[in-house]
Design an enzyme around this catalytic site. Structure first.
Site, PDB file in Angstrom:
ATOM      1  N   CYS A 100       0.839  -1.202   0.000  1.00  0.00           N
ATOM      2  CA  CYS A 100       0.000   0.000   0.000  1.00  0.00           C
ATOM      3  C   CYS A 100       0.874   1.252   0.000  1.00  0.00           C
ATOM      4  CB  CYS A 100      -0.913   0.004   1.225  1.00  0.00           C
ATOM      5  SG  CYS A 100      -1.973   1.469   1.313  1.00  0.00           S
ATOM      6  N   ASN A 200       0.455  -7.659 -10.842  1.00  0.00           N
ATOM      7  CA  ASN A 200      -0.580  -6.671 -10.535  1.00  0.00           C
ATOM      8  C   ASN A 200      -0.144  -5.322 -11.102  1.00  0.00           C
ATOM      9  OD1 ASN A 200      -1.447  -4.830  -7.583  1.00  0.00           O
ATOM     10  ND2 ASN A 200      -2.869  -5.435  -9.159  1.00  0.00           N
TER      11      ASN A 200
END
Length: 330
Positions: A100, A200
């Site tokens: 994150c 990703n």
């Protein structure tokens, strides 16, 4: 792809996204083809486990196997305790957040900020893996900054620590979500590891998914922002990877039914006031590619009750269906 005893089929995974991948959205994405859906990150600080937010984030009753729960924090002992707690609540996979980029997360040295301290990464991974009997996975970025791409070093630590699978977002922390994802780092990591690697970043179509898999050699793809408003992207990608053919887009009537079901689940899970508020962003994402988007959002954002929100949404998509029928007839 297998993670421990679990087969992930299809190998198309919903990424954890704070404020997005709550239980209703995870269930919807699994119904529409996701092989795995990772929860929103949950705090490792036990002082907050009994808050309404944490209790909802740790609610996995009725979710299809395997249940994957992401934990976040900086203290190895706390993260190990959080892993044990969530495994006791039904988590079958524990995912550690080191990807994150959000300022409020990184300011506490959690999330992708941890990639700056490889020794701490090793202690965290060893502690969490030792604390539970379920597989532990890890999500990272390619590095902290453009000149500090240390994903390979972190990946080697992860494999040596017993991490069962590794997801890599193709940006550094300082990029946040700007620019374009790069996949060369993911390809390099995949070529050096024995454990599964999940790619990703910017995977927003079946064609892009196939291209990324071919470029990186990854075992699976992870979809994040592209699933917002398009949860059927999972079945589209899975079908394309299996057959080489594109599925037709869902009709307005099918989108209406998917969305109405999603709204009802949000209202039930979060309660009416919170569910109505949370649903507004999903409504905006569903309508974002339509020319009528601005007018639709203006109307729906004024809805204060679940019934009004459902009625306005149903009317909007019924009108789209009627317009499409007229164009087809003409």
């Amino acid at each position: 792809m297998r993670i421990g005893p679990h087969t992930i089929e299809p190998a198309v995974i919903l990424a954890p996204m704070a404020g997005v991948t709550d239980k209703p959205f995870r269930l919807l994405c699994k119904q529409l083809g996701a092989g795995l859906a990772v929860s929103e990150m949950t705090t490792s600080d036990s002082r907050f486990w009994n808050t309404t937010k944490s209790l909802r984030r740790m609610d996995h009753a009725g979710e299809p196997d395997p249940v994957s729960v992401q934990i976040a924090g900086t203290v190895p002992e706390q993260l190990a305790e959080a892993a044990r707690h969530n495994a006791g609540q039904g988590a079958q996979l524990i995912d550690i957040n080191m990807g994150c980029p959000a300022k409020k997360v990184c300011s506490t040295w959690a999330g992708s900020a941890l990639m700056r301290d490889e020794a701490l990464v090793a202690r965290i991974l060893a502690a969490v893996v030792a604390s539970v009997d379920v597989p532990v996975t890890l999500k990272i970025r390619t590095g902290w900054a453009a000149g500090q791409r240390n994903a390979l070093a972190i990946a080697r630590i992860a494999e040596d620590s017993g991490i069962a699978a590794l997801a890599i977002h193709g940006r550094t922390r300082d990029q946040h979500y700007a620019g374009e994802a790069e996949y060369d780092t993911i390809a390099e990591v995949k070529s050096r590891l024995r454990i599964p690697v999940i790619a990703n970043g910017d995977i927003d179509s079946p064609e892009r998914a196939l291209a990324v898999l071919r470029h990186t050699g990854a075992d699976a793809v992870m979809i994040g922002r592209a699933a917002q408003g398009r949860p059927w992207i999972f079945r589209e990608i899975a079908h394309f990877l299996a057959t080489g053919e594109r599925l037709p887009p869902p009709s307005p009537a099918e989108v209406r039914d998917i969305l109405i079901g999603h709204l009802q689940a949000l209202h039930e899970f979060h309660g009416e006031p919170a569910g109505v508020r949370i649903a507004r962003k999903h409504l905006g994402w569903y309508a974002k590619d339509r020319p009528e988007n601005a007018a639709f959002r203006a109307v729906v954002n004024r809805a204060e009750t679940a019934r009004a929100q459902l009625d306005l949404t149903r009317d909007y998509f019924d009108a789209l269906s009627a317009g499409e029928a007229l164009r087809t007839a003409a």
